[in-house]
Design a protein around this motif. Sequence first.
Motif, PDB file in Angstrom:
ATOM      1  N   PRO A  33      27.983  60.216 104.166  1.00  7.70           N
ATOM      2  CA  PRO A  33      28.761  60.041 102.934  1.00  7.70           C
ATOM      3  C   PRO A  33      30.172  60.596 103.023  1.00  7.70           C
ATOM      4  O   PRO A  33      30.967  60.438 102.103  1.00  7.70           O
ATOM      5  N   ARG A  34      30.498  61.226 104.154  1.00  9.11           N
ATOM      6  CA  ARG A  34      31.859  61.736 104.355  1.00  9.11           C
ATOM      7  C   ARG A  34      32.716  60.768 105.154  1.00  9.11           C
ATOM      8  O   ARG A  34      33.900  61.025 105.375  1.00  9.11           O
ATOM      9  N   ALA A  35      32.120  59.649 105.603  1.00  7.12           N
ATOM     10  CA  ALA A  35      32.840  58.692 106.441  1.00  7.12           C
ATOM     11  C   ALA A  35      34.026  58.105 105.680  1.00  7.12           C
ATOM     12  O   ALA A  35      33.907  57.752 104.501  1.00  7.12           O
ATOM     13  N   PRO A  36      35.203  57.987 106.301  1.00  4.67           N
ATOM     14  CA  PRO A  36      36.373  57.434 105.610  1.00  4.67           C
ATOM     15  C   PRO A  36      36.169  55.969 105.252  1.00  4.67           C
ATOM     16  O   PRO A  36      35.456  55.235 105.937  1.00  4.67           O
ATOM     17  N   GLY A  37      36.785  55.567 104.147  1.00  3.53           N
ATOM     18  CA  GLY A  37      36.723  54.180 103.718  1.00  3.53           C
ATOM     19  C   GLY A  37      35.412  53.782 103.070  1.00  3.53           C
ATOM     20  O   GLY A  37      35.120  52.586 102.912  1.00  3.53           O
ATOM     21  N   LEU A  38      34.626  54.743 102.669  1.00  3.89           N
ATOM     22  CA  LEU A  38      33.327  54.449 102.068  1.00  3.89           C
ATOM     23  C   LEU A  38      33.507  53.792 100.699  1.00  3.89           C
ATOM     24  O   LEU A  38      34.320  54.225  99.890  1.00  3.89           O
ATOM     25  N   THR A  39      32.738  52.737 100.446  1.00  2.00           N
ATOM     26  CA  THR A  39      32.790  52.041  99.160  1.00  2.00           C
ATOM     27  C   THR A  39      31.759  52.638  98.207  1.00  2.00           C
ATOM     28  O   THR A  39      30.869  53.393  98.617  1.00  2.00           O
ATOM     29  N   LEU A  40      31.856  52.251  96.934  1.00  2.00           N
ATOM     30  CA  LEU A  40      30.885  52.704  95.949  1.00  2.00           C
ATOM     31  C   LEU A  40      29.477  52.243  96.337  1.00  2.00           C
ATOM     32  O   LEU A  40      28.508  53.003  96.239  1.00  2.00           O
ATOM     33  N   ARG A  41      29.381  51.002  96.795  1.00  2.00           N
ATOM     34  CA  ARG A  41      28.084  50.484  97.238  1.00  2.00           C
ATOM     35  C   ARG A  41      27.555  51.282  98.427  1.00  2.00           C
ATOM     36  O   ARG A  41      26.354  51.573  98.512  1.00  2.00           O
ATOM     37  N   GLY A  42      28.452  51.649  99.326  1.00  2.00           N
ATOM     38  CA  GLY A  42      28.045  52.429 100.487  1.00  2.00           C
ATOM     39  C   GLY A  42      27.506  53.792 100.092  1.00  2.00           C
ATOM     40  O   GLY A  42      26.497  54.256 100.643  1.00  2.00           O
ATOM     41  N   VAL A  43      28.187  54.452  99.148  1.00  2.00           N
ATOM     42  CA  VAL A  43      27.710  55.752  98.670  1.00  2.00           C
ATOM     43  C   VAL A  43      26.327  55.598  98.041  1.00  2.00           C
ATOM     44  O   VAL A  43      25.422  56.406  98.275  1.00  2.00           O
ATOM     45  N   PHE A  44      26.155  54.546  97.238  1.00  2.00           N
ATOM     46  CA  PHE A  44      24.882  54.327  96.565  1.00  2.00           C
ATOM     47  C   PHE A  44      23.753  54.094  97.568  1.00  2.00           C
ATOM     48  O   PHE A  44      22.644  54.604  97.402  1.00  2.00           O
ATOM     49  N   HIS A  91      27.115  64.214  91.036  1.00  2.00           N
ATOM     50  CA  HIS A  91      27.449  65.295  91.952  1.00  2.00           C
ATOM     51  C   HIS A  91      27.600  64.780  93.379  1.00  2.00           C
ATOM     52  O   HIS A  91      28.510  65.181  94.108  1.00  2.00           O
ATOM     53  N   PHE A  92      26.717  63.882  93.772  1.00  2.00           N
ATOM     54  CA  PHE A  92      26.759  63.336  95.125  1.00  2.00           C
ATOM     55  C   PHE A  92      28.059  62.576  95.374  1.00  2.00           C
ATOM     56  O   PHE A  92      28.731  62.776  96.384  1.00  2.00           O
ATOM     57  N   ILE A  93      28.430  61.715  94.437  1.00  2.00           N
ATOM     58  CA  ILE A  93      29.643  60.903  94.627  1.00  2.00           C
ATOM     59  C   ILE A  93      30.898  61.777  94.564  1.00  2.00           C
ATOM     60  O   ILE A  93      31.909  61.482  95.202  1.00  2.00           O
ATOM     61  N   SER A  94      30.825  62.890  93.825  1.00  2.00           N
ATOM     62  CA  SER A  94      31.984  63.779  93.716  1.00  2.00           C
ATOM     63  C   SER A  94      32.322  64.454  95.034  1.00  2.00           C
ATOM     64  O   SER A  94      33.466  64.848  95.265  1.00  2.00           O
ATOM     65  N   HIS A  95      31.322  64.589  95.904  1.00  2.00           N
ATOM     66  CA  HIS A  95      31.552  65.226  97.198  1.00  2.00           C
ATOM     67  C   HIS A  95      31.708  64.225  98.339  1.00  2.00           C
ATOM     68  O   HIS A  95      32.085  64.610  99.440  1.00  2.00           O
ATOM     69  N   SER A  96      31.413  62.957  98.081  1.00  2.00           N
ATOM     70  CA  SER A  96      31.533  61.942  99.123  1.00  2.00           C
ATOM     71  C   SER A  96      33.000  61.605  99.376  1.00  2.00           C
ATOM     72  O   SER A  96      33.892  62.056  98.657  1.00  2.00           O
ATOM     73  N   SER A  97      33.234  60.784 100.393  1.00  2.00           N
ATOM     74  CA  SER A  97      34.603  60.387 100.713  1.00  2.00           C
ATOM     75  C   SER A  97      35.133  59.308  99.764  1.00  2.00           C
ATOM     76  O   SER A  97      36.326  59.005  99.777  1.00  2.00           O
TER      77      SER A  97
END
Length: 235
Positions: free
Chosen positions: A20-31, A166-172
Amino acid sequence: MNAGSSTVAGRRPRSVELDPRAPGLTLRGVFQIFIRQRSAQIIAALLVPVAALRIVVGDFSLWDGAVAAAVLALHPFTEWVIHVGVLHWRPRKLGRWTLDTELAREHRLHHESPHDPRYWCTPMRGALIGMAIAAGVAAIVTPTWALWLSFLLAVIAIGLVYEWTHFISHSSYRPRGRLYRRLWRHHRLHHFKNEHFWMGVTMHLGDLVLRTNPSPKAVPTSPTCRNLLGQDPAS
C-alpha cells in the motif's frame, strides 16, 4: 492503528502489487489490498451475519433509525476518548506489575513506524473485546433484541469504516475528494506534527468540540510524535 493479515497483514507485503506504500496507487488498488487485511475480513465477517439476523428478526421501526443516529452522533467522541485514553495509554506501575494493553503497545509501535503497514490495522483481540463490552452494555439498556441488533450493526459498520479510513490515510494514495483529503491531512498532522492533537480519524467533530483541532501554525512540532512515552528519539 495496528497489525494486519497474511500479505501486508502478515506483517510483510509480498510484492509491489500488494504494497500500500507503492507510488501511483489508485483508490481501487488500495481497496484491493485493504480487503486482504485480517481485520477487514473479520469485521466484514461479523457485519454480514448480524445484518442478516437483523433482517430475519424484523420488527423495524423509527427507533432503529434513532439508534443508528445516536451511535453515529456519539462516534466522534467515543473515537476521541478511545484514541486518547486507550491508544495513548502510558504504562502504569502497580507494585511489581506494569499495567499496559496490546492496543496501546501496538499504537506506540504505529507512531514509531507510521509508514509500516504492519501497524495500520486494529489488533483484533482488543477490538473484539471492546465490541463485546459495548454489546453487553447495550443488551442491558435496549428494550428489544431488534434494537440491540441495530445497535450492534451500527457499531460494526462504523468499525469497518474506521479501518478503511485509517488504512487509506497511511497508504500512498492521495485522496481527491475534499472530505477524504481533510481526514488524510489531519491524521498525518497527528503523526508528524503533534501527537496531542487531531485525534479523530473518521470524523473531527470530537476534535472541534474538545479543542484538539488547532491550526497547524498554532502548535509546535512535537519531538515525541515517534515516541508516545515521551522520550525524544533525537536525544
